[in-house]
Design a protein around this motif. Structure first.
Motif, PDB file in Angstrom:
ATOM      1  N   ASP A  82       0.857  -1.183   0.000  1.00 31.54           N
ATOM      2  CA  ASP A  82       0.000   0.000   0.000  1.00 31.54           C
ATOM      3  C   ASP A  82       0.889   1.228   0.000  1.00 31.54           C
ATOM      4  O   ASP A  82       1.831   1.325   0.793  1.00 31.54           O
ATOM      5  CB  ASP A  82      -0.899  -0.014   1.242  1.00 31.54           C
ATOM      6  CG  ASP A  82      -1.989   1.045   1.191  1.00 31.54           C
ATOM      7  OD1 ASP A  82      -1.798   2.071   0.502  1.00 31.54           O
ATOM      8  OD2 ASP A  82      -3.027   0.867   1.839  1.00 31.54           O
ATOM      9  N   ILE A  83       0.585   2.170  -0.876  1.00 32.39           N
ATOM     10  CA  ILE A  83       1.383   3.382  -0.974  1.00 32.39           C
ATOM     11  C   ILE A  83       1.370   4.169   0.334  1.00 32.39           C
ATOM     12  O   ILE A  83       2.291   4.924   0.640  1.00 32.39           O
ATOM     13  CB  ILE A  83       0.872   4.260  -2.135  1.00 32.39           C
ATOM     14  CG1 ILE A  83       1.873   5.366  -2.452  1.00 32.39           C
ATOM     15  CG2 ILE A  83      -0.494   4.835  -1.830  1.00 32.39           C
ATOM     16  CD1 ILE A  83       1.529   6.155  -3.698  1.00 32.39           C
ATOM     17  N   ALA A  84       0.305   3.982   1.133  1.00 31.87           N
ATOM     18  CA  ALA A  84       0.220   4.672   2.420  1.00 31.87           C
ATOM     19  C   ALA A  84       1.161   4.065   3.451  1.00 31.87           C
ATOM     20  O   ALA A  84       1.400   4.658   4.501  1.00 31.87           O
ATOM     21  CB  ALA A  84      -1.208   4.632   2.953  1.00 31.87           C
ATOM     22  N   ALA A  85       1.709   2.877   3.166  1.00 31.39           N
ATOM     23  CA  ALA A  85       2.595   2.200   4.111  1.00 31.39           C
ATOM     24  C   ALA A  85       4.055   2.493   3.770  1.00 31.39           C
ATOM     25  O   ALA A  85       4.891   1.599   3.708  1.00 31.39           O
ATOM     26  CB  ALA A  85       2.333   0.700   4.106  1.00 31.39           C
ATOM     27  N   SER A  86       4.375   3.766   3.564  1.00 32.67           N
ATOM     28  CA  SER A  86       5.754   4.145   3.262  1.00 32.67           C
ATOM     29  C   SER A  86       6.624   3.980   4.503  1.00 32.67           C
ATOM     30  O   SER A  86       6.121   3.842   5.627  1.00 32.67           O
ATOM     31  CB  SER A  86       5.813   5.597   2.784  1.00 32.67           C
ATOM     32  OG  SER A  86       5.433   6.474   3.820  1.00 32.67           O
ATOM     33  N   LYS A  87       7.919   4.009   4.295  1.00 32.44           N
ATOM     34  CA  LYS A  87       8.851   3.812   5.402  1.00 32.44           C
ATOM     35  C   LYS A  87       8.678   4.884   6.465  1.00 32.44           C
ATOM     36  O   LYS A  87       8.615   4.596   7.667  1.00 32.44           O
ATOM     37  CB  LYS A  87      10.286   3.811   4.866  1.00 32.44           C
ATOM     38  CG  LYS A  87      11.340   3.478   5.899  1.00 32.44           C
ATOM     39  CD  LYS A  87      12.715   3.378   5.254  1.00 32.44           C
ATOM     40  CE  LYS A  87      13.777   3.001   6.299  1.00 32.44           C
ATOM     41  NZ  LYS A  87      15.122   2.897   5.672  1.00 32.44           N
ATOM     42  N   ASP A  88       8.569   6.145   6.030  1.00 32.00           N
ATOM     43  CA  ASP A  88       8.422   7.245   6.987  1.00 32.00           C
ATOM     44  C   ASP A  88       7.099   7.170   7.736  1.00 32.00           C
ATOM     45  O   ASP A  88       7.044   7.353   8.958  1.00 32.00           O
ATOM     46  CB  ASP A  88       8.538   8.593   6.259  1.00 32.00           C
ATOM     47  CG  ASP A  88       9.939   8.857   5.741  1.00 32.00           C
ATOM     48  OD1 ASP A  88      10.881   8.191   6.222  1.00 32.00           O
ATOM     49  OD2 ASP A  88      10.098   9.715   4.852  1.00 32.00           O
ATOM     50  N   ALA A  89       6.012   6.906   6.996  1.00 25.43           N
ATOM     51  CA  ALA A  89       4.692   6.843   7.632  1.00 25.43           C
ATOM     52  C   ALA A  89       4.620   5.677   8.608  1.00 25.43           C
ATOM     53  O   ALA A  89       4.068   5.802   9.712  1.00 25.43           O
ATOM     54  CB  ALA A  89       3.603   6.721   6.570  1.00 25.43           C
ATOM     55  N   ASN A  90       5.168   4.535   8.226  1.00 29.95           N
ATOM     56  CA  ASN A  90       5.145   3.373   9.115  1.00 29.95           C
ATOM     57  C   ASN A  90       5.981   3.593  10.362  1.00 29.95           C
ATOM     58  O   ASN A  90       5.607   3.178  11.466  1.00 29.95           O
ATOM     59  CB  ASN A  90       5.638   2.135   8.372  1.00 29.95           C
ATOM     60  CG  ASN A  90       4.538   1.448   7.601  1.00 29.95           C
ATOM     61  OD1 ASN A  90       3.541   2.066   7.263  1.00 29.95           O
ATOM     62  ND2 ASN A  90       4.711   0.173   7.311  1.00 29.95           N
TER      63      ASN A  90
END
Length: 881
Positions: A341-349
């Protein structure tokens, strides 16, 4: 009516019988007066007259106007009520006695109904109020049935063994030809441990975060189950149980069903589990079956996967991180899961994981599971888990192919990642083995020839991403995602966003102009032969004649890569040489929202669009290589578009799963618009920035792209059979930020027409081997010539003398206006591999004076010189080709 036609005498009684007595009364010996005998006015209309034998009337007959009146008279004679005796005659006390009104008895006299509803002997609204006997009977029946149902369900459902979850199968992936690609795993990554091997900190981290009342509750949240059942019955989103016991029960199921039936089973099993096992045993089972991400099931596998230690060696701070993963490993793994999922980026996670980690430790402290000293020690520093490791069999491009297919399956079904990783699926893909190998070989060949990371620092951390899509179908036949999981590269470069596409975006601007026109054309499309100012460092003009401003109020200027004086040139020529200034002004005249709409219909995801400022026309958006190949496939298919797909069929237990039909083909761009874009992009390869692609040796169209500060370079091209995109960029391995490629490969800067075009050409040679050159449909004339405001009109011929030049630039010297400038070394070899000069600048500008407006003779450079192609920067972030 004749006498012999009259009805025979009726028995006496209330109602009509009483009325009919006036017709014939045997007891009195009198007959009713014949019609008309009374002299009533109604006689003349044939109305009947009824007599009455009432004692009060003295035996006199009284006329009435009709049956209704006679009926009322009869009722008056009987006291206004019908009477029925107990033996069935009408009279007081019967079912239709006093108080019943004009209704009839609902049952035969003396016969009782099983369910007295509506109620007998009750009238008006009271008939519809159930008796207490009826209400209590129904309640007893309902609850009795419910208890029986629960008892049967409780008896029929058994308690599953926690080891059942370990009996998983492989997921098997297949190539497009049906041959096996890879079988992921030889068994689930899970090792059971006993409760004494699980640190108390881990136990209480889960309890504090998920089920504080675990040791006191019955194991079932009945309110939560009722809420979930109602939600599912109404067609809403499925919900799970909230207690640890319920989650343990759910973990032991391998079925993918999310149904009310399964919810009932879960409830019954949870109740049984609560009575059969102790709380420590339930907690042990839960921690041994929970999914922690990265293919790790159970706390022991999670401890090894994330921290490289056994579960018993975990520290409280690490326990909180692992407990956070139970919220959803896809979104709480600090390594990120952008391929899922594009929302599960390294920074966001990382942020999500860090915040929940801190909250869990705080809750453990509040619940007195951590002392003050333990809490202060645990909260000092977030314990970053180790990176991912390659799964067995997932090496080279196979890892990216499998992950792309997995992502597609999860996006087109109700299967969760945890369920998918438990295995048992057969995934049939669109990937063609020969094309995948050809694309990988092309990247490696060019890398080896051009890059030397051992001896040149600027050649380190260079990344490639590529994808190949079938036009008018959407099938992804090949992709290149990176160096492979075995080299610790876990991001799929073919399916990731964040890399601006540069001037490969310009075809969408041209397509929008040809379809929608500008504010000057009243809805008529713009011809690609329209002329726009191609000079460097120009202001962008609004429709009202004012200039576009930066956020700080200063004038916005758009740059090219070099200051070559192109003058007013056709849009076709501007595309060929990838000049920025004409397309920024064109996009502004058309409306950037129209440009966005064309790109969206062609397959670009909305999530990758940049802000709609002037530089939007130059490719500040960041779609993936897959999406760019798919969008250009729309032009190859004369404007018809199909969404990209990588999976044709998914089976489980031999049964096909729904959701994997081929995407529908839609009309994204008018046919004549798409064919004219193709015709223009053919010229890019023949005469422009993409001439390296001529080595393909067949008809093709494409576009180069290079972004601000030389942070990425692209080439996207196609034939009728195949559309392929190639991206090249440098990335900081620590924070995944893009780095400039100035100096990479030993040249001043990397352009889309250089290394990316060479990779594209190498691959397409192999992929299209032994296929026919189909060419492209002929492009019909389209639109009207709508020159930019300020363009000379009529356009002077090339032979015009300096004295005839309409002077718009007093500072221009005769030498600048009399002849076209000869191409400099940097301009002519800018896109060749052996160039060492930098033909442009990437510096932005927010003020100053504009370059001199093009003179009439400056337009004669159209088609004579290869000029600057790549974007200069600006406050919005310029880009180029």
């Amino acid at each position: 009516m004749s006498e012999h036609r009259r009805k025979p005498p009726q028995p006496q009684g209330g109602g009509r019988a009483a009325a009919r007595r006036g017709q014939s009364d045997p007891s009195s010996g009198r007959r009713a007066a014949p019609r008309g005998a009374t002299g009533s006015p109604s006689d003349s209309y044939g109305s009947r007259s009824y007599g009455s034998d009432s004692q009060d009337s003295g035996g006199e007959e009284r006329p009435y106007g009709g049956r209704a009146e006679a009926r009322r008279a009869a009722q008056r004679n009987t006291g206004g009520r019908r009477r029925t005796a107990d033996n069935g005659s009408r009279g007081p006390g019967g079912p239709a006695g006093p108080g019943r009104g004009r209704g009839r008895a609902s049952t035969a006299p003396g016969k009782k109904r099983l369910i007295d509803y509506p109620r007998a002997n009750r009238f008006g609204w009271r008939r519809w109020v159930p008796s207490w006997k009826l209400v209590s009977g129904l309640c007893i029946t309902f609850f009795g049935s419910l208890v029986a149902l629960v008892g049967v369900g409780y008896a029929m459902v058994g308690v599953p063994d926690e080891n059942t979850a370990a009996k998983s199968q492989n997921n098997v992936y297949y190539w497009a030809d049906g041959k096996q690609m890879v079988a992921t795993g030889t068994g689930i990554n899970r090792q059971n441990v006993t409760i004494d091997q699980i640190p108390e900190a881990m136990q209480y981290a889960v309890i504090s975060a998920e089920n504080k009342s675990f040791y006191t509750d019955p194991g079932v949240d009945f309110k939560g189950i009722a809420r979930a059942l109602v939600n599912m019955a109404q067609g809403g989103q499925t919900q799970g149980g909230s207690t640890i016991t319920q989650q343990f029960v759910k973990n032991t199921y391998l079925s993918q069903d999310q149904t009310i039936t399964r919810k009932f089973k879960e409830m019954f099993i949870s109740v049984k589990v609560g009575t059969k096992f102790t709380k420590p045993e339930i907690l042990q089972g839960y921690l041994n079956t929970s999914y922690f991400g990265r293919g790790a099931y159970g706390i022991q596998a999670a401890a090894q996967t994330y921290y490289g230690v056994d579960a018993k060696e975990l520290k409280p701070s690490q326990c909180a991180v692992l407990a956070a993963l139970l919220k959803g490993a896809t979104y709480y793994d600090p390594a990120g899961n952008p391929d899922i999922d594009i929302a599960a980026s390294k920074d966001a996670n990382y942020k999500r994981s860090h915040d929940r980690w801190a909250w869990i430790l705080e809750e453990m402290h509040k619940d007195q599971h951590l002392t003050d000293a333990q809490y202060q020690e645990a909260i000092k520093k977030y314990p970053m888990p180790q990176g991912r490791k390659a799964t067995k069999g997932m090496t080279g491009q196979i890892s990216y192919l499998a992950d792309t297919a997995k992502k597609y399956v999860l996006a087109h079904s109700d299967i969760t990642e945890a369920q998918f990783d438990q295995g048992g699926f057969q995934i049939y893909t669109t990937f063609q083995k020969d094309k995948v190998n050809a694309l990988s070989a092309a990247v490696q060949k060019v890398q080896k020839a051009r890059l030397d990371p051992k001896n040149r620092d600027k050649d380190k951390n260079v990344q490639f991403g590529a994808a190949s899509v079938v036009p008018k179908d959407g099938a992804i036949v090949a992709l290149y995602g990176g160096a492979g999981y075995e080299n610790n590269h876990f991001t799929n470069n073919a399916d990731t966003s964040g890399v601006p596409v540069g001037s490969t975006w310009k075809p969408f601007v041209l397509a929008a102009a040809m379809q929608y026109g500008t504010y000057k054309t009243d809805g008529q499309g713009v011809s690609p032969l329209s002329k726009y100012n191609g000079n460097d460092h120009l202001k962008v003009m609004n429709e009202d004649g004012s200039y576009v401003l930066n956020k700080d109020g200063s004038t916005f200027f758009q740059n090219n890569e070099s200051n070559h004086a192109w003058g007013y040139i056709t849009l076709r020529k501007a595309m060929e040489q990838s000049i920025n200034t004409p397309f920024v002004q064109l996009g502004w005249d058309v409306g950037m929202s129209h440009v966005r709409d064309v790109a969206s219909r062609s397959g670009i995801l909305d999530s990758s669009f940049a802000t709609l400022n002037p530089s939007f026309a130059l490719g500040t958006s960041t779609p993936s290589a897959i999406r760019m190949a798919d969008a250009y496939a729309t032009f190859a298919a004369s404007g018809q578009h199909a969404d990209p797909y990588s999976v044709t069929e998914v089976k489980q237990d031999g049964k096909d799963l729904d959701g994997f039909t081929k995407p529908k083909v839609t009309r994204a761009v008018p046919e004549d618009v798409a064919n004219n874009v193709t015709d223009t992009l053919e010229n890019v390869i023949e005469n422009g920035t993409g001439t390296n692609a001529k080595a393909l040796g067949r008809t093709a169209a494409g576009k180069t792209g290079t972004t601000d500060s030389n942070k990425s370079a692209w080439f996207v091209g196609y034939t009728q059979q195949l559309a392929t995109s190639v991206a090249m960029f440098r990335e900081d391995p620590k924070d995944a930020k893009l780095l400039s490629m100035n100096g990479t490969a030993g040249v001043a800067s990397i352009h889309g027409g250089d290394i990316p075009t060479s990779v594209w050409t190498e691959y397409m040679k192999s992929a299209l081997k032994n296929t026919n050159d189909l060419g492209f449909p002929e492009a019909t004339k389209i639109g009207e010539i709508a020159d930019e405001a300020g363009a000379p009109s009529p356009t002077p011929s090339p032979s015009i003398t300096p004295s005839e030049t309409p002077s718009e630039t007093p500072s221009a010297t005769p030498s600048e206006t009399a002849t076209s400038p000869s191409p400099s070394a940097s301009e002519t070899c800018q896109f060749a591999w052996n160039c060492s000069t930098n033909g442009g600048t990437d510096s932005g500008s927010t003020g100053g004076t504009t370059s001199s407006s093009p003179s009439a003779t400056a337009t004669t450079t159209d088609g004579t010189t290869r000029g600057s192609a790549n974007g200069g920067g600006n406050l919005f972030g310029g880009s180029g080709g």
